[in-house]
Design a protein around this motif. Structure first.
Motif, PDB file in Angstrom:
ATOM      1  N   ALA A 218       7.698 -32.731   5.841  1.00  0.00           N
ATOM      2  CA  ALA A 218       9.449 -32.674   6.259  1.00  0.00           C
ATOM      3  C   ALA A 218       9.875 -32.164   4.807  1.00  0.00           C
ATOM      4  CB  ALA A 218       9.792 -34.077   6.728  1.00  0.00           C
ATOM      5  N   ALA A 219       9.614 -30.827   4.429  1.00  0.00           N
ATOM      6  CA  ALA A 219       9.725 -30.689   2.853  1.00  0.00           C
ATOM      7  C   ALA A 219      11.098 -30.468   2.497  1.00  0.00           C
ATOM      8  CB  ALA A 219       8.955 -29.155   2.775  1.00  0.00           C
ATOM      9  N   ASN A 220      11.974 -29.558   3.551  1.00  0.00           N
ATOM     10  CA  ASN A 220      13.322 -29.487   3.358  1.00  0.00           C
ATOM     11  C   ASN A 220      13.969 -29.006   4.589  1.00  0.00           C
ATOM     12  OD1 ASN A 220      15.825 -28.918   1.778  1.00  0.00           O
ATOM     13  ND2 ASN A 220      14.652 -28.826   0.023  1.00  0.00           N
ATOM     14  N   ASP A 221      15.363 -28.771   4.406  1.00  0.00           N
ATOM     15  CA  ASP A 221      16.273 -28.099   5.633  1.00  0.00           C
ATOM     16  C   ASP A 221      15.949 -28.887   7.020  1.00  0.00           C
ATOM     17  OD1 ASP A 221      16.848 -26.037   3.951  1.00  0.00           O
ATOM     18  OD2 ASP A 221      15.646 -24.673   4.576  1.00  0.00           O
ATOM     19  N   PRO A 222      16.397 -30.087   6.880  1.00  0.00           N
ATOM     20  CA  PRO A 222      16.113 -30.772   8.240  1.00  0.00           C
ATOM     21  C   PRO A 222      16.667 -30.221   9.442  1.00  0.00           C
ATOM     22  CG  PRO A 222      17.897 -31.887   6.800  1.00  0.00           C
ATOM     23  CD  PRO A 222      17.201 -30.861   6.139  1.00  0.00           C
ATOM     24  N   GLY A 223      17.914 -29.667   9.491  1.00  0.00           N
ATOM     25  CA  GLY A 223      18.247 -28.991  10.471  1.00  0.00           C
ATOM     26  C   GLY A 223      17.436 -27.983  11.291  1.00  0.00           C
ATOM     27  N   THR A 224      16.700 -27.156  10.250  1.00  0.00           N
ATOM     28  CA  THR A 224      15.638 -26.406  10.855  1.00  0.00           C
ATOM     29  C   THR A 224      14.638 -26.907  11.339  1.00  0.00           C
ATOM     30  OG1 THR A 224      16.170 -24.826   8.982  1.00  0.00           O
ATOM     31  CG2 THR A 224      13.847 -24.480   9.937  1.00  0.00           C
ATOM     32  N   LEU A 225      14.151 -28.054  10.675  1.00  0.00           N
ATOM     33  CA  LEU A 225      12.870 -28.991  11.346  1.00  0.00           C
ATOM     34  C   LEU A 225      13.371 -29.588  12.579  1.00  0.00           C
ATOM     35  CD1 LEU A 225      11.458 -30.513   7.995  1.00  0.00           C
ATOM     36  CD2 LEU A 225      10.890 -28.328   8.999  1.00  0.00           C
ATOM     37  N   LEU A 226      14.426 -30.337  12.865  1.00  0.00           N
ATOM     38  CA  LEU A 226      14.978 -30.922  13.862  1.00  0.00           C
ATOM     39  C   LEU A 226      15.150 -29.963  15.255  1.00  0.00           C
ATOM     40  CD1 LEU A 226      17.188 -33.466  12.542  1.00  0.00           C
ATOM     41  CD2 LEU A 226      14.983 -33.613  13.443  1.00  0.00           C
ATOM     42  N   ALA A 227      15.487 -28.573  14.912  1.00  0.00           N
ATOM     43  CA  ALA A 227      15.496 -27.511  15.830  1.00  0.00           C
ATOM     44  C   ALA A 227      14.101 -27.038  16.301  1.00  0.00           C
ATOM     45  CB  ALA A 227      16.276 -26.350  15.225  1.00  0.00           C
ATOM     46  N   LEU A 228      13.130 -27.003  15.253  1.00  0.00           N
ATOM     47  CA  LEU A 228      11.719 -26.850  15.537  1.00  0.00           C
ATOM     48  C   LEU A 228      11.105 -27.881  16.458  1.00  0.00           C
ATOM     49  CD1 LEU A 228       9.228 -24.795  15.271  1.00  0.00           C
ATOM     50  CD2 LEU A 228       8.849 -26.327  13.279  1.00  0.00           C
ATOM     51  N   ILE A 229      11.377 -29.149  16.067  1.00  0.00           N
ATOM     52  CA  ILE A 229      11.000 -30.299  16.761  1.00  0.00           C
ATOM     53  C   ILE A 229      11.465 -30.287  18.358  1.00  0.00           C
ATOM     54  CG2 ILE A 229      11.198 -32.966  17.131  1.00  0.00           C
ATOM     55  CD1 ILE A 229      10.936 -32.735  13.981  1.00  0.00           C
ATOM     56  N   GLY A 230      12.883 -29.928  18.584  1.00  0.00           N
ATOM     57  CA  GLY A 230      13.336 -30.102  19.661  1.00  0.00           C
ATOM     58  C   GLY A 230      13.711 -31.391  20.316  1.00  0.00           C
ATOM     59  N   ASP A 231      13.927 -31.483  21.711  1.00  0.00           N
ATOM     60  CA  ASP A 231      14.433 -32.612  22.321  1.00  0.00           C
ATOM     61  C   ASP A 231      13.241 -33.495  22.542  1.00  0.00           C
ATOM     62  OD1 ASP A 231      16.920 -31.609  22.547  1.00  0.00           O
ATOM     63  OD2 ASP A 231      17.015 -30.837  24.225  1.00  0.00           O
ATOM     64  N   ASP A 232      12.063 -33.069  22.395  1.00  0.00           N
ATOM     65  CA  ASP A 232      10.659 -33.894  22.610  1.00  0.00           C
ATOM     66  C   ASP A 232      10.689 -34.976  21.491  1.00  0.00           C
ATOM     67  OD1 ASP A 232      10.454 -32.815  25.347  1.00  0.00           O
ATOM     68  OD2 ASP A 232       8.938 -31.385  24.435  1.00  0.00           O
ATOM     69  N   GLY A 233      11.257 -34.695  20.420  1.00  0.00           N
ATOM     70  CA  GLY A 233      10.934 -35.396  19.132  1.00  0.00           C
ATOM     71  C   GLY A 233       9.494 -35.457  18.713  1.00  0.00           C
ATOM     72  N   ILE A 234       9.210 -36.236  17.796  1.00  0.00           N
ATOM     73  CA  ILE A 234       7.979 -36.304  17.261  1.00  0.00           C
ATOM     74  C   ILE A 234       7.434 -37.733  17.179  1.00  0.00           C
ATOM     75  CG2 ILE A 234       7.892 -34.331  15.763  1.00  0.00           C
ATOM     76  CD1 ILE A 234       8.881 -35.790  13.375  1.00  0.00           C
ATOM     77  N   ALA A 235       6.192 -38.083  17.214  1.00  0.00           N
ATOM     78  CA  ALA A 235       5.486 -39.339  17.133  1.00  0.00           C
ATOM     79  C   ALA A 235       5.250 -39.799  15.638  1.00  0.00           C
ATOM     80  CB  ALA A 235       4.375 -39.536  18.026  1.00  0.00           C
ATOM     81  N   SER A 236       5.212 -38.784  14.710  1.00  0.00           N
ATOM     82  CA  SER A 236       4.716 -39.136  13.531  1.00  0.00           C
ATOM     83  C   SER A 236       4.895 -37.951  12.562  1.00  0.00           C
ATOM     84  CB  SER A 236       3.145 -39.225  13.543  1.00  0.00           C
ATOM     85  OG  SER A 236       2.447 -38.575  14.166  1.00  0.00           O
ATOM     86  N   VAL A 237       5.261 -38.130  11.167  1.00  0.00           N
ATOM     87  CA  VAL A 237       5.200 -37.253  10.219  1.00  0.00           C
ATOM     88  C   VAL A 237       4.398 -37.510   9.184  1.00  0.00           C
ATOM     89  CG1 VAL A 237       7.235 -38.371   9.196  1.00  0.00           C
ATOM     90  CG2 VAL A 237       6.953 -36.042   8.769  1.00  0.00           C
ATOM     91  N   VAL A 238       3.164 -36.613   8.492  1.00  0.00           N
ATOM     92  CA  VAL A 238       2.420 -36.844   7.719  1.00  0.00           C
ATOM     93  C   VAL A 238       2.880 -36.226   6.392  1.00  0.00           C
ATOM     94  CG1 VAL A 238       0.278 -36.578   6.920  1.00  0.00           C
ATOM     95  CG2 VAL A 238       0.539 -37.005   9.264  1.00  0.00           C
ATOM     96  N   THR A 239       3.000 -37.008   5.322  1.00  0.00           N
ATOM     97  CA  THR A 239       3.494 -36.219   4.095  1.00  0.00           C
ATOM     98  C   THR A 239       2.057 -36.011   3.141  1.00  0.00           C
ATOM     99  OG1 THR A 239       5.304 -37.373   3.986  1.00  0.00           O
ATOM    100  CG2 THR A 239       4.924 -36.315   1.761  1.00  0.00           C
ATOM    101  N   THR A 240       1.922 -35.003   2.885  1.00  0.00           N
ATOM    102  CA  THR A 240       0.539 -34.362   2.141  1.00  0.00           C
ATOM    103  C   THR A 240       0.359 -35.181   0.763  1.00  0.00           C
ATOM    104  OG1 THR A 240       1.304 -32.459   1.503  1.00  0.00           O
ATOM    105  CG2 THR A 240       0.044 -32.397   3.481  1.00  0.00           C
ATOM    106  N   HIS A 241       1.663 -34.859  -0.111  1.00  0.00           N
ATOM    107  CA  HIS A 241       1.504 -35.883  -1.327  1.00  0.00           C
ATOM    108  C   HIS A 241       2.842 -36.092  -1.856  1.00  0.00           C
ATOM    109  CE1 HIS A 241       2.122 -31.313  -2.075  1.00  0.00           C
ATOM    110  NE2 HIS A 241       2.518 -31.505  -3.126  1.00  0.00           N
ATOM    111  N   ARG A 242       2.970 -36.276  -3.092  1.00  0.00           N
ATOM    112  CA  ARG A 242       4.131 -37.268  -3.616  1.00  0.00           C
ATOM    113  C   ARG A 242       5.138 -36.191  -3.844  1.00  0.00           C
ATOM    114  NH1 ARG A 242       2.841 -40.853  -8.371  1.00  0.00           N
ATOM    115  NH2 ARG A 242       1.042 -41.906  -6.839  1.00  0.00           N
ATOM    116  N   HIS A 243       4.894 -34.708  -4.428  1.00  0.00           N
ATOM    117  CA  HIS A 243       5.746 -34.149  -5.008  1.00  0.00           C
ATOM    118  C   HIS A 243       7.214 -33.901  -4.063  1.00  0.00           C
ATOM    119  CE1 HIS A 243       2.545 -32.442  -7.849  1.00  0.00           C
ATOM    120  NE2 HIS A 243       3.034 -33.417  -8.233  1.00  0.00           N
TER     121      HIS A 243
END
Length: 218
Positions: free
Chosen positions: A51-76
């Motif tokens: 979930a790198a940036n632009d939450p509006g873009t990501l939430l629009a991509l996710i849509g109404d079905d939501g997500i069960a999980s989010v994986v962050t590849t590293h700490r940067h």
């Protein structure tokens, strides 16, 4: 339409349709990060990688079905700027490498170790821990039973080389070793690589250059 993996900030997602999994790639700013939405075709369950940036873009991509999980590849920081907002909006369970979680300001629900399995619906992803770009970077491998493997590499592997190791010879040697032994050795040339920034590649395209990378030191 044929998947190209070429996306730009503010542009549409590109969708890679596999037999059991749909992979939607989108670019977010300001550092042109890639985020990947994985959807199990059998169950509809979804997982977001970075979930790198632009939450509006990501939430629009996710849509109404939501997500069960989010994986962050590293700490940067460029890989988790939208994490708090996405988790608040979706209630998603958070995953990160056990050795990087302390550097991510959003609490990590599941600390991921090398070889752990993360599921999205009926699809299994295997986490591999790679050291060098950060202490706890993880990549996710989907060994598609209907085709070739797919690997989400964060900032550990790109077209043309491994991730930035800040001119530290020890860090570079460690990252190249882990990329070779955990990615290139067990996986075939057809393996599709989805990096944290920029265009996709395959292991077959990159494998001939491993000695070159080692010689140049980055």
């Amino acid at each position: 339409m044929t998947y190209s993996g070429v996306v730009k900030v503010g542009g549409p997602a590109d969708v890679h349709e596999l037999a059991a999994l749909m992979i939607s790639k989108v670019a977010v700013g300001p550092m042109d990060n890639n985020a990947y939405l994985l959807r199990c075709r059998a169950t509809g369950e979804q997982l977001l990688i970075d979930a790198a940036n632009d939450p509006g873009t990501l939430l629009a991509l996710i849509g109404d079905d939501g997500i069960a999980s989010v994986v962050t590849t590293h700490r940067h920081a460029d890989h988790w700027q939208a994490l708090e907002a996405v988790v608040a909006a979706t209630g998603a369970r958070t995953y990160a490498g056990a050795h990087d979680a302390e550097g991510i300001p959003v609490p990590t629900d599941v600390l991921v170790e090398d070889g752990d399995t993360i599921t999205v619906g009926r699809v299994e992803l295997t986490a591999r821990h790679l050291v060098g770009h950060t202490p706890g970077s993880i990549v996710l491998v989907y060994d598609d039973p209907h085709g070739h493997p797919h690997v989400f590499t964060g900032d550990c592997l790109f077209p043309g080389g491994v991730g930035n190791t800040r001119k530290d010879p020890e860090a570079f040697a460690g990252l190249l070793h882990d990329v070779e032994t955990k990615i290139f050795e067990p996986l075939p040339d057809e393996t599709w690589v989805y990096p944290g920034h920029g265009k996709d590649t395959t292991l077959g395209d990159e494998r001939p250059h491993l000695a070159e990378w080692r010689a140049r030191g980055w």
